[in-house]
Design a protein around this motif. Structure first.
Motif, mmCIF file in Angstrom:
data_model
loop_
_atom_site.group_PDB
_atom_site.id
_atom_site.type_symbol
_atom_site.label_atom_id
_atom_site.label_comp_id
_atom_site.label_asym_id
_atom_site.label_seq_id
_atom_site.Cartn_x
_atom_site.Cartn_y
_atom_site.Cartn_z
ATOM 1 N N ILE A 128 34.845 31.362 44.942
ATOM 2 C CA ILE A 128 36.054 30.556 45.472
ATOM 3 C C ILE A 128 36.036 29.413 44.763
ATOM 4 C CG2 ILE A 128 37.246 29.055 47.269
ATOM 5 C CD1 ILE A 128 37.509 32.236 47.472
ATOM 6 N N ILE A 129 37.026 28.823 44.106
ATOM 7 C CA ILE A 129 37.031 27.460 43.470
ATOM 8 C C ILE A 129 36.644 26.433 44.072
ATOM 9 C CG2 ILE A 129 38.465 26.221 41.815
ATOM 10 C CD1 ILE A 129 39.890 28.680 41.178
ATOM 11 N N ASP A 130 35.816 25.385 43.770
ATOM 12 C CA ASP A 130 35.530 23.958 44.228
ATOM 13 C C ASP A 130 35.569 23.143 42.920
ATOM 14 O OD1 ASP A 130 34.788 22.198 45.813
ATOM 15 O OD2 ASP A 130 32.915 22.582 46.015
ATOM 16 N N LYS A 189 31.559 42.073 37.362
ATOM 17 C CA LYS A 189 32.280 40.782 37.033
ATOM 18 C C LYS A 189 32.734 40.031 38.238
ATOM 19 C CE LYS A 189 35.631 38.641 33.957
ATOM 20 N NZ LYS A 189 37.070 38.838 33.324
ATOM 21 N N GLU A 190 32.376 38.735 38.361
ATOM 22 C CA GLU A 190 32.866 37.844 39.549
ATOM 23 C C GLU A 190 34.633 37.668 39.353
ATOM 24 O OE1 GLU A 190 31.527 33.750 39.655
ATOM 25 O OE2 GLU A 190 31.650 33.578 37.604
ATOM 26 N N THR A 191 34.985 37.580 40.531
ATOM 27 C CA THR A 191 36.436 37.406 40.671
ATOM 28 C C THR A 191 36.578 35.949 40.942
ATOM 29 O OG1 THR A 191 36.837 39.491 41.377
ATOM 30 C CG2 THR A 191 38.628 38.137 41.701
ATOM 31 N N ILE A 192 37.212 35.051 40.045
ATOM 32 C CA ILE A 192 37.526 33.637 40.416
ATOM 33 C C ILE A 192 38.642 33.419 41.015
ATOM 34 C CG2 ILE A 192 37.594 31.186 39.469
ATOM 35 C CD1 ILE A 192 35.918 32.330 37.374
ATOM 36 N N LEU A 193 38.684 32.963 42.270
ATOM 37 C CA LEU A 193 39.830 32.693 43.075
ATOM 38 C C LEU A 193 40.087 31.089 43.881
ATOM 39 C CD1 LEU A 193 39.705 36.075 45.030
ATOM 40 C CD2 LEU A 193 41.377 35.643 43.490
ATOM 41 N N THR A 194 41.307 30.999 44.091
ATOM 42 C CA THR A 194 41.348 29.725 45.215
ATOM 43 C C THR A 194 40.990 30.476 46.397
ATOM 44 O OG1 THR A 194 43.631 30.045 45.214
ATOM 45 C CG2 THR A 194 42.803 28.482 43.581
ATOM 46 N N ALA A 195 41.189 29.739 47.347
ATOM 47 C CA ALA A 195 40.910 30.106 48.940
ATOM 48 C C ALA A 195 42.337 30.687 49.183
ATOM 49 C CB ALA A 195 40.746 28.899 49.814
#
Length: 158
Positions: free
Chosen positions: A76-78, A4-10
């Motif tokens: 990474i969240i864009d 599962k992808e891990t959604i993160l901010t930088a």
């Protein structure tokens, strides 16, 4: 099985990398030192310091594997396109007004890994986070929460 992808901010990715470095470095070294000291005491069968150090070692190594997997699958969240369009998306900071009480609260929408309600960082999978994704300023959303149904107006998107 696909990961599962891990959604993160930088910033979130940076923190995970820092924790990984700390666990592979100083924490691992400290546990190894504790194990050496416990072994030096002799009989390991009744040595609680040794048992605790082995347990801590297992937990640390498990967390290292978990961190490595999260970093490997990080996305990474864009939110720049959504910001320009004025739409709530992952990474958006949103000022919400409780329609019933008039109370205002600011939340940042993040992935589940970075969620921290005490820091007003809510998951995109939380009831409020999921309800406001894709909405615009002045939209009113109704969401079911553990305390009942709540209505929020989106006042501002940053």
């Amino acid at each position: 099985m696909a990961s599962k992808e891990t959604i993160l901010t930088a910033e979130g990715l940076r923190k995970l990398k820092e924790e990984l470095a700390q666990r592979k470095g100083e924490i691992r070294e400290e546990i190894v030192e504790r194990l050496k000291e416990a072994r030096a005491q002799g009989d390991l069968s009744e040595n609680s310091e040794y048992d605790q150090a082995k347990e801590d070692q297992g937990k640390n190594e498990g967390r290292i594997l978990e961190l490595e997997q999260m970093i490997k699958t990080a996305t990474i969240i864009d939110d720049s396109a959504s910001k320009a369009a004025g739409i709530v998306s992952l990474g958006s900071t949103v000022l919400l007004k409780d329609v019933e009480t008039g109370d205002e609260e600011t939340y940042t929408i993040v992935g589940t890994t970075e969620a921290d309600p005490f820091e007003n960082r809510i998951s995109n999978e939380s009831p409020v986070g999921a309800a406001i994704l894709g909405c615009k300023v002045h939209d009113v959303v109704v969401t079911k929460t553990p305390v009942g149904e709540l209505s929020y107006e989106i006042v501002e998107i940053k």
